[in-house]
Design a protein around this motif. Sequence first.
Motif, PDB file in Angstrom:
ATOM      1  N   LEU A 169       0.829  -1.200   0.000  1.00 16.44           N
ATOM      2  CA  LEU A 169       0.000   0.000   0.000  1.00 16.44           C
ATOM      3  C   LEU A 169       0.867   1.254   0.000  1.00 16.44           C
ATOM      4  CD1 LEU A 169      -2.592   1.623   0.208  1.00 16.44           C
ATOM      5  CD2 LEU A 169      -2.619   1.158   2.677  1.00 16.44           C
ATOM      6  N   LEU A 170       1.863   1.291   0.850  1.00 21.44           N
ATOM      7  CA  LEU A 170       2.766   2.439   0.871  1.00 21.44           C
ATOM      8  C   LEU A 170       3.480   2.615  -0.467  1.00 21.44           C
ATOM      9  CD1 LEU A 170       4.082   2.060   4.486  1.00 21.44           C
ATOM     10  CD2 LEU A 170       3.325   4.233   3.513  1.00 21.44           C
ATOM     11  N   GLY A 171       3.846   1.495  -1.084  1.00 20.91           N
ATOM     12  CA  GLY A 171       4.487   1.561  -2.389  1.00 20.91           C
ATOM     13  C   GLY A 171       3.571   2.161  -3.443  1.00 20.91           C
ATOM     14  N   LEU A 172       2.289   1.783  -3.410  1.00 21.09           N
ATOM     15  CA  LEU A 172       1.320   2.339  -4.355  1.00 21.09           C
ATOM     16  C   LEU A 172       1.184   3.846  -4.174  1.00 21.09           C
ATOM     17  CD1 LEU A 172      -1.730  -0.124  -4.390  1.00 21.09           C
ATOM     18  CD2 LEU A 172      -0.079   0.271  -6.219  1.00 21.09           C
ATOM     19  N   ILE A 173       1.041   4.258  -2.898  1.00 15.73           N
ATOM     20  CA  ILE A 173       0.869   5.684  -2.609  1.00 15.73           C
ATOM     21  C   ILE A 173       2.115   6.454  -3.015  1.00 15.73           C
ATOM     22  CG2 ILE A 173       0.513   7.376  -0.777  1.00 15.73           C
ATOM     23  CD1 ILE A 173      -1.019   5.194   0.768  1.00 15.73           C
ATOM     24  N   ASP A 174       3.273   5.906  -2.661  1.00 14.90           N
ATOM     25  CA  ASP A 174       4.534   6.585  -2.959  1.00 14.90           C
ATOM     26  C   ASP A 174       4.718   6.757  -4.458  1.00 14.90           C
ATOM     27  OD1 ASP A 174       6.866   7.819  -1.962  1.00 14.90           O
ATOM     28  OD2 ASP A 174       8.051   6.025  -2.392  1.00 14.90           O
ATOM     29  N   ALA A 175       4.335   5.723  -5.208  1.00 14.28           N
ATOM     30  CA  ALA A 175       4.496   5.772  -6.666  1.00 14.28           C
ATOM     31  C   ALA A 175       3.612   6.843  -7.298  1.00 14.28           C
ATOM     32  CB  ALA A 175       4.173   4.409  -7.272  1.00 14.28           C
ATOM     33  N   ARG A 176       2.467   7.113  -6.686  1.00 14.82           N
ATOM     34  CA  ARG A 176       1.581   8.159  -7.204  1.00 14.82           C
ATOM     35  C   ARG A 176       2.158   9.547  -6.969  1.00 14.82           C
ATOM     36  NH1 ARG A 176      -3.721   7.265  -8.894  1.00 14.82           N
ATOM     37  NH2 ARG A 176      -3.899   5.096  -9.580  1.00 14.82           N
ATOM     38  N   GLY A 177       2.998   9.683  -5.943  1.00 19.01           N
ATOM     39  CA  GLY A 177       3.669  10.950  -5.680  1.00 19.01           C
ATOM     40  C   GLY A 177       2.777  12.051  -5.143  1.00 19.01           C
ATOM     41  N   VAL A 178       1.556  11.703  -4.716  1.00 18.69           N
ATOM     42  CA  VAL A 178       0.628  12.727  -4.235  1.00 18.69           C
ATOM     43  C   VAL A 178       0.848  12.993  -2.750  1.00 18.69           C
ATOM     44  CG1 VAL A 178      -1.131  12.166  -5.938  1.00 18.69           C
ATOM     45  CG2 VAL A 178      -1.142  10.986  -3.727  1.00 18.69           C
ATOM     46  N   LYS A 179       0.532  14.206  -2.332  1.00 21.68           N
ATOM     47  CA  LYS A 179       0.572  14.546  -0.920  1.00 21.68           C
ATOM     48  C   LYS A 179      -0.706  14.034  -0.281  1.00 21.68           C
ATOM     49  CE  LYS A 179       1.126  18.450   2.249  1.00 21.68           C
ATOM     50  NZ  LYS A 179       1.267  19.932   2.363  1.00 21.68           N
ATOM     51  N   ILE A 180      -0.577  13.125   0.676  1.00 25.85           N
ATOM     52  CA  ILE A 180      -1.761  12.461   1.219  1.00 25.85           C
ATOM     53  C   ILE A 180      -1.467  11.918   2.609  1.00 25.85           C
ATOM     54  CG2 ILE A 180      -1.222  10.161   0.303  1.00 25.85           C
ATOM     55  CD1 ILE A 180      -4.220   9.921  -0.476  1.00 25.85           C
ATOM     56  N   GLY A 181      -2.503  11.806   3.424  1.00 27.83           N
ATOM     57  CA  GLY A 181      -2.361  11.209   4.743  1.00 27.83           C
ATOM     58  C   GLY A 181      -2.594   9.708   4.687  1.00 27.83           C
ATOM     59  N   LEU A 182      -1.991   8.989   5.607  1.00 26.44           N
ATOM     60  CA  LEU A 182      -2.236   7.552   5.757  1.00 26.44           C
ATOM     61  C   LEU A 182      -2.461   7.275   7.232  1.00 26.44           C
ATOM     62  CD1 LEU A 182      -2.419   4.682   4.616  1.00 26.44           C
ATOM     63  CD2 LEU A 182       0.046   4.461   5.000  1.00 26.44           C
ATOM     64  N   ALA A 183      -3.682   6.891   7.574  1.00 24.25           N
ATOM     65  CA  ALA A 183      -4.041   6.572   8.952  1.00 24.25           C
ATOM     66  C   ALA A 183      -4.093   5.061   9.098  1.00 24.25           C
ATOM     67  CB  ALA A 183      -5.390   7.190   9.307  1.00 24.25           C
ATOM     68  N   VAL A 184      -3.160   4.512   9.859  1.00 26.07           N
ATOM     69  CA  VAL A 184      -3.038   3.061  10.005  1.00 26.07           C
ATOM     70  C   VAL A 184      -3.682   2.641  11.313  1.00 26.07           C
ATOM     71  CG1 VAL A 184      -1.454   1.107  10.111  1.00 26.07           C
ATOM     72  CG2 VAL A 184      -0.874   3.114   8.721  1.00 26.07           C
ATOM     73  N   GLU A 185      -4.772   1.874  11.217  1.00 28.68           N
ATOM     74  CA  GLU A 185      -5.428   1.379  12.433  1.00 28.68           C
ATOM     75  C   GLU A 185      -4.868   0.012  12.803  1.00 28.68           C
ATOM     76  OE1 GLU A 185      -9.635  -0.090  14.380  1.00 28.68           O
ATOM     77  OE2 GLU A 185      -9.724   1.199  12.601  1.00 28.68           O
ATOM     78  N   ILE A 186      -4.283  -0.076  13.980  1.00 31.69           N
ATOM     79  CA  ILE A 186      -3.686  -1.308  14.479  1.00 31.69           C
ATOM     80  C   ILE A 186      -4.747  -2.093  15.233  1.00 31.69           C
ATOM     81  CG2 ILE A 186      -1.922  -2.234  16.021  1.00 31.69           C
ATOM     82  CD1 ILE A 186      -0.221   0.224  15.271  1.00 31.69           C
TER      83      ILE A 186
ATOM     84  N   GLY B 140       8.749  12.700   1.264  1.00 32.04           N
ATOM     85  CA  GLY B 140       8.113  13.141   2.496  1.00 32.04           C
ATOM     86  C   GLY B 140       6.673  13.583   2.299  1.00 32.04           C
ATOM     87  N   GLN B 141       6.042  13.079   1.232  1.00 31.06           N
ATOM     88  CA  GLN B 141       4.715  13.551   0.854  1.00 31.06           C
ATOM     89  C   GLN B 141       3.582  12.795   1.540  1.00 31.06           C
ATOM     90  OE1 GLN B 141       6.583  11.499  -0.852  1.00 31.06           O
ATOM     91  NE2 GLN B 141       5.428  10.162  -2.206  1.00 31.06           N
ATOM     92  N   ILE B 142       3.917  11.720   2.254  1.00 24.84           N
ATOM     93  CA  ILE B 142       2.899  10.929   2.948  1.00 24.84           C
ATOM     94  C   ILE B 142       2.947  11.291   4.430  1.00 24.84           C
ATOM     95  CG2 ILE B 142       2.035   8.613   3.421  1.00 24.84           C
ATOM     96  CD1 ILE B 142       3.734   7.641   1.015  1.00 24.84           C
ATOM     97  N   PHE B 143       1.809  11.647   4.997  1.00 26.27           N
ATOM     98  CA  PHE B 143       1.730  11.991   6.414  1.00 26.27           C
ATOM     99  C   PHE B 143       1.056  10.850   7.155  1.00 26.27           C
ATOM    100  CE2 PHE B 143      -0.580  14.001  10.004  1.00 26.27           C
ATOM    101  CZ  PHE B 143       0.535  14.373  10.749  1.00 26.27           C
ATOM    102  N   VAL B 144       1.825  10.152   7.994  1.00 25.81           N
ATOM    103  CA  VAL B 144       1.355   8.937   8.646  1.00 25.81           C
ATOM    104  C   VAL B 144       0.918   9.217  10.080  1.00 25.81           C
ATOM    105  CG1 VAL B 144       1.975   6.611   9.387  1.00 25.81           C
ATOM    106  CG2 VAL B 144       2.878   7.516   7.222  1.00 25.81           C
ATOM    107  N   THR B 145      -0.246   8.695  10.441  1.00 28.47           N
ATOM    108  CA  THR B 145      -0.688   8.665  11.829  1.00 28.47           C
ATOM    109  C   THR B 145      -1.076   7.233  12.166  1.00 28.47           C
ATOM    110  OG1 THR B 145      -2.908   9.326  11.094  1.00 28.47           O
ATOM    111  CG2 THR B 145      -1.464  11.060  11.977  1.00 28.47           C
ATOM    112  N   LEU B 146      -1.038   6.902  13.454  1.00 32.95           N
ATOM    113  CA  LEU B 146      -1.304   5.543  13.909  1.00 32.95           C
ATOM    114  C   LEU B 146      -2.473   5.558  14.885  1.00 32.95           C
ATOM    115  CD1 LEU B 146       2.429   4.584  14.475  1.00 32.95           C
ATOM    116  CD2 LEU B 146       0.994   3.881  12.559  1.00 32.95           C
ATOM    117  N   MET B 147      -3.380   4.613  14.726  1.00 34.52           N
ATOM    118  CA  MET B 147      -4.612   4.605  15.504  1.00 34.52           C
ATOM    119  C   MET B 147      -4.858   3.223  16.107  1.00 34.52           C
ATOM    120  SD  MET B 147      -7.182   6.572  12.863  1.00 34.52           S
ATOM    121  CE  MET B 147      -7.447   5.087  11.890  1.00 34.52           C
ATOM    122  N   SER B 148      -5.607   3.210  17.216  1.00 37.41           N
ATOM    123  CA  SER B 148      -6.062   1.946  17.774  1.00 37.41           C
ATOM    124  C   SER B 148      -7.157   2.198  18.805  1.00 37.41           C
ATOM    125  CB  SER B 148      -4.908   1.185  18.437  1.00 37.41           C
ATOM    126  OG  SER B 148      -5.337  -0.115  18.837  1.00 37.41           O
ATOM    127  N   PHE B 149      -8.043   1.218  18.948  1.00 41.32           N
ATOM    128  CA  PHE B 149      -8.984   1.234  20.066  1.00 41.32           C
ATOM    129  C   PHE B 149      -8.281   0.802  21.355  1.00 41.32           C
ATOM    130  CE2 PHE B 149     -12.059   0.835  16.574  1.00 41.32           C
ATOM    131  CZ  PHE B 149     -13.030   1.742  16.974  1.00 41.32           C
TER     132      PHE B 149
END
Length: 289
Positions: A102-119, A153-162
């Motif tokens: 998934l990160l590879g797909l996003i990175d290849a697009r080169g767009v500035k975007i957030g990625l919220a990963v729910e653990i 550095g175009q992907i902004f990652v945050t991490l989430m969990s219940f």
Amino acid sequence: MDTLFYAHRGSSHKFSENTRAAYLQAIDDGADGIECDVHLSKDGIVVCHHDPTVDRTSDSTGLVAARTLEELKSLDFTNVVPAAIPEEYGQENEQLLSLAELLGLIDARGVKIGLAVEIKHPSPFGHLLEDGVLKVLQEFNFDPKTGQAGTHGQIFVTLMSFEPESLRYLARTVNKDLLCQLITEVDGEWVEELLSTGQVGRAAVYEVLYRSVAEGIELINAGGAGIIGPGVAWTRANEHLVRQWLDQGLKARIWTVDRPADAVYLTGLGVGQLTSNRPAELRKELELN
């Protein structure tokens, strides 16, 4: 205030959740961010999938943790939302992704975007799940202080969990401003009922959700997370508390917001991030209000 729209498991109203097609559609829809869920496979690969089992989402049954990545990829995950998949979004047997893919797909697009990963917890692998996520992120130049990742550095990652303990574990190495405590209301008696009927797996999941309220509030109030992540219904029922957190400078990412009326209410409250199954449509509808 600019509102950010996160695609819930990708643009999951158009294509089945957490699939290559749903993620790519979210990017093409102009979503500000993508939300994904992660588990560990039997061979220790971080995979994008919501449930602990594949029963609801695939043409098979059983635990995600009981299958290797190769075995998981042999299943069909396209029938939650039956739809013809455009050729550029991959074949049917290419729809389940690892987090690295998934990160590879996003990175290849080169767009500035957030990625919220729910653990997702509980996990039979414990904190090896968090370790696996951090290892993958490091391979994509993740900065645990700023959240930036990707070739530019175009992907902004945050991490989430219940699970509050997951965030406490992550806080050892990751800036707390990048951590999101998810909250939802679950009846404790329901957990007991599931246990009494032998549904141990479901009970374990709902027990985490049940604890997300009291323990999650405690963690937030102690400064353990910079982002609050309650559901829409919980936000409406606890508006005073959400307002208090927003006044303290915390960010809010509310899920799952598909109705314009909910979006109007939340933005009026001061919520800056909405997680939606239909982010592009919701953005347009909100602009018309």
